[in-house]
Design a protein around this motif. Structure first.
Motif, PDB file in Angstrom:
ATOM      1  N   HIS A  99       1.010  -1.252   0.056  1.00 20.69           N
ATOM      2  CA  HIS A  99       0.001  -0.042  -0.275  1.00 20.69           C
ATOM      3  C   HIS A  99       0.891   1.295   0.056  1.00 20.69           C
ATOM      4  CE1 HIS A  99      -3.339  -2.634   0.712  1.00 20.69           C
ATOM      5  NE2 HIS A  99      -2.702  -3.135   1.691  1.00 20.69           N
ATOM      6  N   ARG A 100       0.422   2.335  -0.543  1.00 15.78           N
ATOM      7  CA  ARG A 100       1.295   3.572  -0.862  1.00 15.78           C
ATOM      8  C   ARG A 100       1.398   4.465   0.367  1.00 15.78           C
ATOM      9  NH1 ARG A 100      -4.035   5.807  -2.817  1.00 15.78           N
ATOM     10  NH2 ARG A 100      -4.688   6.998  -1.220  1.00 15.78           N
ATOM     11  N   ARG A 101       0.844   4.228   1.474  1.00 15.96           N
ATOM     12  CA  ARG A 101       1.231   4.893   2.725  1.00 15.96           C
ATOM     13  C   ARG A 101       2.508   4.473   3.387  1.00 15.96           C
ATOM     14  NH1 ARG A 101      -3.254   6.609   7.058  1.00 15.96           N
ATOM     15  NH2 ARG A 101      -2.942   8.553   5.790  1.00 15.96           N
ATOM     16  N   ALA A 102       2.291   2.869   3.502  1.00 14.83           N
ATOM     17  CA  ALA A 102       3.687   2.488   4.013  1.00 14.83           C
ATOM     18  C   ALA A 102       4.889   2.682   3.049  1.00 14.83           C
ATOM     19  CB  ALA A 102       3.485   1.021   4.053  1.00 14.83           C
ATOM     20  N   ALA A 103       4.666   2.835   1.776  1.00 16.52           N
ATOM     21  CA  ALA A 103       5.890   2.888   0.937  1.00 16.52           C
ATOM     22  C   ALA A 103       6.241   4.556   0.891  1.00 16.52           C
ATOM     23  CB  ALA A 103       5.454   2.658  -0.633  1.00 16.52           C
ATOM     24  N   PHE A 104       5.421   5.306   1.100  1.00 11.20           N
ATOM     25  CA  PHE A 104       5.613   6.814   1.159  1.00 11.20           C
ATOM     26  C   PHE A 104       6.221   7.115   2.559  1.00 11.20           C
ATOM     27  CE2 PHE A 104       2.808   8.026  -2.288  1.00 11.20           C
ATOM     28  CZ  PHE A 104       3.582   8.960  -2.964  1.00 11.20           C
ATOM     29  N   GLU A 105       5.669   6.663   3.767  1.00 13.57           N
ATOM     30  CA  GLU A 105       6.320   6.963   5.207  1.00 13.57           C
ATOM     31  C   GLU A 105       7.560   6.342   5.034  1.00 13.57           C
ATOM     32  OE1 GLU A 105       3.258   5.906   7.855  1.00 13.57           O
ATOM     33  OE2 GLU A 105       1.852   7.600   7.482  1.00 13.57           O
ATOM     34  N   ALA A 106       7.790   5.170   4.822  1.00 14.07           N
ATOM     35  CA  ALA A 106       9.006   4.441   5.124  1.00 14.07           C
ATOM     36  C   ALA A 106      10.055   5.092   4.285  1.00 14.07           C
ATOM     37  CB  ALA A 106       9.049   3.112   4.522  1.00 14.07           C
ATOM     38  N   ALA A 107       9.749   5.662   2.965  1.00 11.06           N
ATOM     39  CA  ALA A 107      10.919   6.448   2.258  1.00 11.06           C
ATOM     40  C   ALA A 107      11.056   7.816   2.968  1.00 11.06           C
ATOM     41  CB  ALA A 107      10.347   6.874   0.745  1.00 11.06           C
ATOM     42  N   GLU A 108      10.110   8.558   3.462  1.00 10.68           N
ATOM     43  CA  GLU A 108      10.348   9.720   4.136  1.00 10.68           C
ATOM     44  C   GLU A 108      11.495   9.362   5.513  1.00 10.68           C
ATOM     45  OE1 GLU A 108       7.562  13.156   3.908  1.00 10.68           O
ATOM     46  OE2 GLU A 108       6.230  11.476   4.099  1.00 10.68           O
ATOM     47  N   TYR A 109      10.915   8.265   6.171  1.00 12.76           N
ATOM     48  CA  TYR A 109      11.737   7.916   7.234  1.00 12.76           C
ATOM     49  C   TYR A 109      13.073   7.691   6.990  1.00 12.76           C
ATOM     50  CZ  TYR A 109      13.428   5.013  11.036  1.00 12.76           C
ATOM     51  OH  TYR A 109      14.408   4.351  11.965  1.00 12.76           O
ATOM     52  N   LEU A 110      13.462   7.153   5.763  1.00 17.90           N
ATOM     53  CA  LEU A 110      14.781   6.714   5.260  1.00 17.90           C
ATOM     54  C   LEU A 110      15.468   7.958   4.800  1.00 17.90           C
ATOM     55  CD1 LEU A 110      14.118   3.433   3.348  1.00 17.90           C
ATOM     56  CD2 LEU A 110      15.593   3.697   5.245  1.00 17.90           C
ATOM     57  N   MET A 111      14.887   9.019   4.202  1.00 21.47           N
ATOM     58  CA  MET A 111      15.479  10.222   3.944  1.00 21.47           C
ATOM     59  C   MET A 111      15.958  10.878   4.989  1.00 21.47           C
ATOM     60  SD  MET A 111      13.369  11.076   0.568  1.00 21.47           S
ATOM     61  CE  MET A 111      11.761  11.022   1.127  1.00 21.47           C
ATOM     62  N   ASP A 112      15.136  11.152   5.989  1.00 19.90           N
ATOM     63  CA  ASP A 112      15.065  12.255   7.280  1.00 19.90           C
ATOM     64  C   ASP A 112      16.403  11.446   8.108  1.00 19.90           C
ATOM     65  OD1 ASP A 112      13.276  13.745   6.646  1.00 19.90           O
ATOM     66  OD2 ASP A 112      11.742  12.839   7.938  1.00 19.90           O
ATOM     67  N   TYR A 113      16.492  10.066   8.159  1.00 22.85           N
ATOM     68  CA  TYR A 113      17.405   9.502   8.910  1.00 22.85           C
ATOM     69  C   TYR A 113      18.963   9.334   8.216  1.00 22.85           C
ATOM     70  CZ  TYR A 113      15.049   8.796  13.352  1.00 22.85           C
ATOM     71  OH  TYR A 113      14.319   8.785  14.526  1.00 22.85           O
ATOM     72  N   LEU A 114      18.798   9.283   7.147  1.00 24.65           N
ATOM     73  CA  LEU A 114      20.078   9.246   6.238  1.00 24.65           C
ATOM     74  C   LEU A 114      20.689  10.784   6.217  1.00 24.65           C
ATOM     75  CD1 LEU A 114      19.023   7.238   3.066  1.00 24.65           C
ATOM     76  CD2 LEU A 114      20.767   6.438   4.916  1.00 24.65           C
ATOM     77  N   LYS A 115      19.735  11.623   6.113  1.00 28.09           N
ATOM     78  CA  LYS A 115      20.169  13.068   6.073  1.00 28.09           C
ATOM     79  C   LYS A 115      21.076  13.484   7.496  1.00 28.09           C
ATOM     80  CE  LYS A 115      19.648  17.673   4.719  1.00 28.09           C
ATOM     81  NZ  LYS A 115      20.216  18.099   3.403  1.00 28.09           N
ATOM     82  N   SER A 116      20.311  12.902   8.402  1.00 28.10           N
ATOM     83  CA  SER A 116      20.971  13.306   9.624  1.00 28.10           C
ATOM     84  C   SER A 116      21.634  12.368  10.383  1.00 28.10           C
ATOM     85  CB  SER A 116      19.418  13.869  10.821  1.00 28.10           C
ATOM     86  OG  SER A 116      18.771  14.695  10.082  1.00 28.10           O
ATOM     87  N   ARG A 117      21.508  11.177  10.322  1.00 27.05           N
ATOM     88  CA  ARG A 117      22.042  10.100  11.000  1.00 27.05           C
ATOM     89  C   ARG A 117      23.273   9.010  10.371  1.00 27.05           C
ATOM     90  NH1 ARG A 117      20.715  13.339  14.286  1.00 27.05           N
ATOM     91  NH2 ARG A 117      19.327  13.085  15.936  1.00 27.05           N
ATOM     92  N   ALA A 118      23.328   9.285   9.156  1.00 22.73           N
ATOM     93  CA  ALA A 118      24.369   8.481   8.416  1.00 22.73           C
ATOM     94  C   ALA A 118      25.550   9.144   8.490  1.00 22.73           C
ATOM     95  CB  ALA A 118      23.783   8.171   6.984  1.00 22.73           C
ATOM     96  N   PRO A 119      26.750   8.335   8.851  1.00 19.59           N
ATOM     97  CA  PRO A 119      28.055   8.912   8.939  1.00 19.59           C
ATOM     98  C   PRO A 119      28.437   9.196   7.692  1.00 19.59           C
ATOM     99  CG  PRO A 119      27.951   6.379   9.199  1.00 19.59           C
ATOM    100  CD  PRO A 119      26.659   6.608   8.980  1.00 19.59           C
ATOM    101  N   PHE A 120      28.205  10.264   7.138  1.00 16.91           N
ATOM    102  CA  PHE A 120      28.870  10.881   6.164  1.00 16.91           C
ATOM    103  C   PHE A 120      29.157  12.341   6.601  1.00 16.91           C
ATOM    104  CE2 PHE A 120      26.072   7.896   3.787  1.00 16.91           C
ATOM    105  CZ  PHE A 120      26.875   7.546   2.893  1.00 16.91           C
ATOM    106  N   TRP A 121      30.521  12.711   5.951  1.00 15.74           N
ATOM    107  CA  TRP A 121      30.948  14.088   6.145  1.00 15.74           C
ATOM    108  C   TRP A 121      31.027  14.921   4.979  1.00 15.74           C
ATOM    109  CZ3 TRP A 121      32.293   9.878   8.655  1.00 15.74           C
ATOM    110  CH2 TRP A 121      31.970   9.774   9.956  1.00 15.74           C
ATOM    111  N   LYS A 122      30.315  15.935   4.885  1.00 14.98           N
ATOM    112  CA  LYS A 122      29.944  16.729   3.462  1.00 14.98           C
ATOM    113  C   LYS A 122      30.534  18.045   3.823  1.00 14.98           C
ATOM    114  CE  LYS A 122      25.681  14.259   3.269  1.00 14.98           C
ATOM    115  NZ  LYS A 122      24.368  14.482   3.338  1.00 14.98           N
TER     116      LYS A 122
END
Length: 146
Positions: A99-122
């Motif tokens: 279902h779309r809601r799960a796909a959208f919410e999970a994608a947003e969650y991944l994007m938010d956590y990757l932006k703030s918590r994935a260990p990359f230095w930019k």
């Protein structure tokens, strides 16, 4: 679940086609591709550093949390490192769910956590010099909804 941390460019359209191909068990595929942007007109390129092994482990943990929280058939995360010119894809997230809601919410969650918590230095290299990119209050606020 596929996690890739790579220096080489990737074709987001081809990646999405391969991810979605033959998925008859899902009703939704959601994707997001982040692009290196030039906000002020002087960006030459972005330099992204990471520690191999540690980065993949952290992204895998974020992805496993998403799979546990939402009814996902699959997901993919691709994130680049190295020297990235303006306009190049920097990362991609795709989720597949019944279902779309799960796909959208999970994608947003991944994007938010990757932006703030994935260990990359930019580091942004501009015509005027260079500076490390810090997390913004907006990035941190986005995590509060999860």
């Amino acid at each position: 679940m596929k996690i890739r941390v790579q220096e080489a460019p990737f074709d987001a359209g081809a990646e999405l086609d391969a991810f979605a191909h033959g998925r008859h068990e899902v009703g939704a595929v959601v994707s997001f591709t982040g692009i290196v942007r030039d906000r002020d007109g002087g960006l030459v390129h972005m330099q992204i550093e990471h520690y191999p092994g540690m980065t993949e482990k952290a992204i895998t943990a974020i992805a496993e949390t998403a799979k546990a929280r939402w009814d996902l058939a699959d997901l993919v995360v691709i994130h680049r490192f190295g020297t990235l010119p303006v306009g190049q894809p920097i990362m991609m997230v795709a989720t597949a769910a019944p279902h779309r809601r799960a796909a959208f919410e999970a994608a947003e969650y991944l994007m938010d956590y990757l932006k703030s918590r994935a260990p990359f230095w930019k580091k942004e290299v501009t015509q005027a010099g260079e500076h490390w990119v810090e997390a913004t209050p907006e990035d941190e606020d986005a995590l509060s909804r999860w």
